[in-house]
Design a protein around this motif. Structure first.
Motif, PDB file in Angstrom:
ATOM      1  N   ARG A 114       0.834  -1.200   0.000  1.00 37.13           N
ATOM      2  CA  ARG A 114       0.000   0.000   0.000  1.00 37.13           C
ATOM      3  C   ARG A 114       0.872   1.255   0.000  1.00 37.13           C
ATOM      4  N   ARG A 115       0.483   2.210  -0.830  1.00 35.92           N
ATOM      5  CA  ARG A 115       1.201   3.484  -0.833  1.00 35.92           C
ATOM      6  C   ARG A 115       0.919   4.233   0.456  1.00 35.92           C
ATOM      7  N   GLY A 116       1.915   4.907   0.947  1.00 34.81           N
ATOM      8  CA  GLY A 116       1.739   5.654   2.187  1.00 34.81           C
ATOM      9  C   GLY A 116       1.580   4.765   3.395  1.00 34.81           C
ATOM     10  N   LEU A 117       2.276   3.641   3.430  1.00 32.01           N
ATOM     11  CA  LEU A 117       2.212   2.728   4.570  1.00 32.01           C
ATOM     12  C   LEU A 117       2.636   3.446   5.843  1.00 32.01           C
ATOM     13  N   ASN A 118       1.776   3.379   6.858  1.00 32.12           N
ATOM     14  CA  ASN A 118       2.090   3.982   8.158  1.00 32.12           C
ATOM     15  C   ASN A 118       2.492   2.860   9.108  1.00 32.12           C
ATOM     16  N   PRO A 119       3.764   2.780   9.493  1.00 34.21           N
ATOM     17  CA  PRO A 119       4.216   1.654  10.319  1.00 34.21           C
ATOM     18  C   PRO A 119       3.582   1.601  11.701  1.00 34.21           C
ATOM     19  N   LYS A 120       3.024   2.723  12.169  1.00 33.57           N
ATOM     20  CA  LYS A 120       2.397   2.743  13.491  1.00 33.57           C
ATOM     21  C   LYS A 120       0.877   2.823  13.409  1.00 33.57           C
ATOM     22  N   HIS A 121       0.358   2.594  12.210  1.00 23.61           N
ATOM     23  CA  HIS A 121      -1.096   2.619  12.031  1.00 23.61           C
ATOM     24  C   HIS A 121      -1.498   1.440  11.161  1.00 23.61           C
ATOM     25  N   PRO A 122      -1.879   0.311  11.763  1.00 22.76           N
ATOM     26  CA  PRO A 122      -2.265  -0.871  10.980  1.00 22.76           C
ATOM     27  C   PRO A 122      -3.473  -0.585  10.089  1.00 22.76           C
ATOM     28  N   ASP A 123      -3.554  -1.307   8.977  1.00 21.83           N
ATOM     29  CA  ASP A 123      -4.714  -1.179   8.099  1.00 21.83           C
ATOM     30  C   ASP A 123      -5.970  -1.709   8.770  1.00 21.83           C
ATOM     31  N   LEU A 124      -5.820  -2.697   9.624  1.00 19.68           N
ATOM     32  CA  LEU A 124      -6.953  -3.275  10.335  1.00 19.68           C
ATOM     33  C   LEU A 124      -6.526  -3.635  11.746  1.00 19.68           C
ATOM     34  N   VAL A 125      -7.360  -3.286  12.722  1.00 22.21           N
ATOM     35  CA  VAL A 125      -7.140  -3.661  14.122  1.00 22.21           C
ATOM     36  C   VAL A 125      -8.399  -4.356  14.630  1.00 22.21           C
ATOM     37  N   VAL A 126      -8.240  -5.594  15.091  1.00 22.41           N
ATOM     38  CA  VAL A 126      -9.352  -6.365  15.638  1.00 22.41           C
ATOM     39  C   VAL A 126      -9.150  -6.510  17.144  1.00 22.41           C
ATOM     40  N   ASP A 127     -10.125  -6.038  17.913  1.00 20.75           N
ATOM     41  CA  ASP A 127     -10.076  -6.192  19.368  1.00 20.75           C
ATOM     42  C   ASP A 127     -10.530  -7.594  19.749  1.00 20.75           C
ATOM     43  N   VAL A 128      -9.767  -8.233  20.617  1.00 12.96           N
ATOM     44  CA  VAL A 128     -10.068  -9.597  21.050  1.00 12.96           C
ATOM     45  C   VAL A 128     -10.098  -9.626  22.576  1.00 12.96           C
ATOM     46  N   PRO A 129     -11.111 -10.233  23.178  1.00 15.03           N
ATOM     47  CA  PRO A 129     -11.262 -10.181  24.644  1.00 15.03           C
ATOM     48  C   PRO A 129     -10.266 -11.039  25.412  1.00 15.03           C
ATOM     49  N   SER A 130      -9.566 -11.957  24.732  1.00 16.51           N
ATOM     50  CA  SER A 130      -8.587 -12.809  25.407  1.00 16.51           C
ATOM     51  C   SER A 130      -7.290 -12.769  24.623  1.00 16.51           C
ATOM     52  N   SER A 131      -6.200 -13.119  25.264  1.00 20.01           N
ATOM     53  CA  SER A 131      -4.898 -13.079  24.614  1.00 20.01           C
ATOM     54  C   SER A 131      -4.862 -14.007  23.419  1.00 20.01           C
ATOM     55  N   VAL A 132      -4.451 -13.467  22.253  1.00 20.81           N
ATOM     56  CA  VAL A 132      -4.331 -14.269  21.034  1.00 20.81           C
ATOM     57  C   VAL A 132      -2.950 -14.914  21.028  1.00 20.81           C
ATOM     58  N   MET A 133      -2.918 -16.245  20.958  1.00 20.44           N
ATOM     59  CA  MET A 133      -1.660 -16.985  21.049  1.00 20.44           C
ATOM     60  C   MET A 133      -1.078 -17.335  19.683  1.00 20.44           C
ATOM     61  N   CYS A 134      -1.941 -17.420  18.637  1.00 17.27           N
ATOM     62  CA  CYS A 134      -1.453 -17.893  17.336  1.00 17.27           C
ATOM     63  C   CYS A 134      -2.391 -17.436  16.222  1.00 17.27           C
ATOM     64  N   LEU A 135      -1.840 -17.363  15.002  1.00 16.16           N
ATOM     65  CA  LEU A 135      -2.574 -16.929  13.817  1.00 16.16           C
ATOM     66  C   LEU A 135      -2.199 -17.792  12.625  1.00 16.16           C
ATOM     67  N   ALA A 136      -3.097 -17.824  11.632  1.00 20.30           N
ATOM     68  CA  ALA A 136      -2.772 -18.490  10.359  1.00 20.30           C
ATOM     69  C   ALA A 136      -3.721 -17.985   9.280  1.00 20.30           C
ATOM     70  N   PHE A 137      -3.160 -17.366   8.224  1.00 15.81           N
ATOM     71  CA  PHE A 137      -3.956 -16.969   7.075  1.00 15.81           C
ATOM     72  C   PHE A 137      -4.370 -18.208   6.281  1.00 15.81           C
ATOM     73  N   HIS A 138      -5.504 -18.094   5.592  1.00 17.05           N
ATOM     74  CA  HIS A 138      -5.979 -19.157   4.702  1.00 17.05           C
ATOM     75  C   HIS A 138      -4.978 -19.338   3.567  1.00 17.05           C
ATOM     76  N   PRO A 139      -4.726 -20.587   3.105  1.00 19.91           N
ATOM     77  CA  PRO A 139      -3.723 -20.823   2.056  1.00 19.91           C
ATOM     78  C   PRO A 139      -4.050 -20.180   0.711  1.00 19.91           C
ATOM     79  N   SER A 140      -5.329 -19.966   0.407  1.00 19.34           N
ATOM     80  CA  SER A 140      -5.681 -19.434  -0.913  1.00 19.34           C
ATOM     81  C   SER A 140      -6.609 -18.223  -0.868  1.00 19.34           C
ATOM     82  N   GLN A 141      -7.315 -18.002   0.216  1.00 17.10           N
ATOM     83  CA  GLN A 141      -8.207 -16.846   0.330  1.00 17.10           C
ATOM     84  C   GLN A 141      -7.517 -15.778   1.182  1.00 17.10           C
ATOM     85  N   PRO A 142      -7.049 -14.691   0.559  1.00 14.46           N
ATOM     86  CA  PRO A 142      -6.158 -13.735   1.241  1.00 14.46           C
ATOM     87  C   PRO A 142      -6.768 -13.008   2.429  1.00 14.46           C
ATOM     88  N   SER A 143      -8.096 -12.964   2.529  1.00 13.60           N
ATOM     89  CA  SER A 143      -8.712 -12.168   3.595  1.00 13.60           C
ATOM     90  C   SER A 143      -9.092 -12.983   4.826  1.00 13.60           C
TER      91      SER A 143
END
Length: 504
Positions: A170-199
């Motif tokens: 993305r042009r104008g990437l702001n390193p201290k301003h994520p494109d998306l922030v999701v609030d989660v009520p408990s500590s997130v321990m792990c993540l994994a994007f889908h292998p073929s669906q980017p979102s």
């Protein structure tokens, strides 16, 4: 004296018109005819000589000389016959020579340094002193996501945490301003994007729950969750992954592992509920300990699973790391039912098939080789990395990379002999077995102070990128030098030699 009268007019004949009419020419001006010739050059004659001028005397002489040149084929044949033996002798000598074995021409400029492209962070998470607990690249390789939580101390169960994404293209990437922030009520321990669906991205929580988000839905990205049911994990989820339903299927299920000893496979439902489709359980009694390994006390206690990696050659085979310091070879194609596992809507199976020699602490990371079906790496809190063959209990190589903990180890997706490791001293170490099997080729300092690096991930699509997250809440994107992304000569041969070594 004067009177009106009409006189006869005088005619003056035009000599010019008479002359032009004689020649049958119609002119609108009194100039001679302009001669015009359609040509690509401004000359009256043309010749294919690569010039826009008339041929000069020198050109004509040159062409005449070319026409007069004759090849002395008799003399040429005599010369070639005279040098034939010498040339054949030298060609045979070069053919038998090994001076250039393995040499490959490389037209790409060699970059000797590993540079930091981006330093990404979310200030609100850093204000809470949250740490980067996991990293994942999406299917295009342009978006990186990280989870914020806590791996050391504090009230993990109720502390608010976040999932953040940045699009590096993305042009104008702001390193201290994520494109998306999701609030989660408990500590997130792990993540994994889908292998073929980017979102699509799945996350595992400290509470034991598994959540599914669609990052294209900014207002409400949460589209699926397991909920707190009898099937939900009762301990923190340390890793999530996507599991293909069948070899030729485009549908994926969600896999989660936890220190409650269960490996669960979830199916997405239209109502947003994640339903348990299959499950496995690790209990001490059903682990096939090698005769060379110290057997644990018999019992039905759960074996806490902390990490998992699937084979790149057999979709049924996977390696897990456990809290007891062991790595276990497992299979999804098992029929044996796990003993004494209650509180599940479906029967759970016992997947363990083989146990490997233990580390001196919990194994928080395992990584199967993308280039050899039997090789995998394991990293432990004892600071060691083990290179294992699935055919032997003892490690082929044991490397002490840290005097503190070792949190993550990843095999390169493009170099058979390269892997990366994240240490408790705040370093990302890059190893190349082609150069040394005992010390790192490059040690990257993630932070100025000894802040532990908790997670690292290679970018499979943009292979020159490596992401690393640390305890200060910083996510750094490193650009790898060309040495780490271009496969060298005979690299696969060297990897095969490592796999066939007999441990001491």
């Amino acid at each position: 004296m004067f009177g009106d009268g009409r006189a006869r007019g005088a005619d003056v004949e035009s000599l010019w018109r008479r002359d032009q009419g004689t020649r049958c020419e119609a002119k609108s001006c009194q100039t001679g005819e302009i001669s015009m010739v359609e040509a690509a050059v401004q000359s009256h004659s043309s010749q294919d000589a690569g010039l826009q001028t008339d041929q000069g005397e020198e050109t004509i002489q040159y062409l005449d000389h070319q026409q007069e040149a004759r090849v002395d084929y008799t003399g040429l044949l005599s010369f070639l016959q005279g040098v034939e033996d010498v040339v054949i002798k030298e060609l045979n000598k070069n053919w038998r020579s090994h001076a250039f074995d393995g040499f490959e021409v490389n037209w790409i400029d060699q970059n000797e340094m590993v540079s930091c492209l981006h330093s990404l962070s979310y200030p609100e998470a850093q204000d809470q002193k949250l740490q980067v607990t996991s990293i994942s690249w999406n299917a295009t390789g342009s978006v990186v996501a990280c989870s914020y939580g806590r791996l050391d101390d504090g009230d993990w169960s109720t502390e608010k945490s976040y999932v953040c994404t940045w699009n590096l293209d993305r042009r104008g990437l702001n390193p201290k301003h994520p494109d998306l922030v999701v609030d989660v009520p408990s500590s997130v321990m792990c993540l994994a994007f889908h292998p073929s669906q980017p979102s699509l991205i799945v996350g595992g929580l400290y509470s034991g729950e598994v959540l599914l988000w669609d990052t294209s839905s900014i207002d409400d990205p949460l589209i699926g969750r397991t909920g707190m049911t009898d099937d939900t994990h009762t301990d923190p989820v340390y890793q999530v992954d996507w599991l293909q339903e069948s070899k030729h299927s485009h549908h994926f299920q969600i896999l989660s592992v936890s220190t409650d000893g269960k490996i669960l496979v979830w199916q997405t439902q239209r109502d947003g509920q994640l339903k348990l489709a299959e499950g496995f359980a690790l209990v001490t009694q059903q682990i096939p300990w090698s005769l060379k390994l110290k057997k644990h006390a018999r019992g039905e206690s759960a074996v806490g699973v902390t990490s998992l990696s699937f084979s790149h050659f057999d979709p049924c085979v996977f390696i897990i790391g456990v809290e007891g310091g062991y790595s276990l070879k497992c299979s999804t194609a098992v029929e044996t039912t796990a003993v004494s596992r209650t509180g599940s809507s479906i029967p759970l199976k016992a997947p363990a098939q083989f146990a490997f020699a233990p580390h001196g602490g919990p194994v928080y990371s395992v990584s199967c080789s993308p280039f050899h079906r039997n090789l995998f790496l394991s990293g432990s809190t004892d600071g060691h990395v083990h290179l294992h063959s699935m055919l032997q209990a003892q490690p082929l190589i044991s490397l002490q990379l840290s005097k503190k903990y070792l949190f993550s180890v990843r095999w390169s997706p493009v170099r058979p002999l390269v892997f990366a490791a994240a240490t408790g001293e705040g370093e990302v170490q890059l190893f190349d077995f082609g150069k040394s099997s005992q010390k790192p080729t490059v040690s990257i300092k993630q932070a100025s102070v000894q802040t532990p690096v908790y997670c690292i991930e290679f970018n499979v699509m943009q292979t020159h990128l490596l992401a690393a997250g640390d305890a200060s809440g910083m996510l750094k994107i490193w650009k790898l030098s060309s040495d780490f992304i271009q496969e060298g000569p005979r690299e696969m041969n060297r990897l095969e030699q490592l796999a066939n070594e007999i441990p001491d």
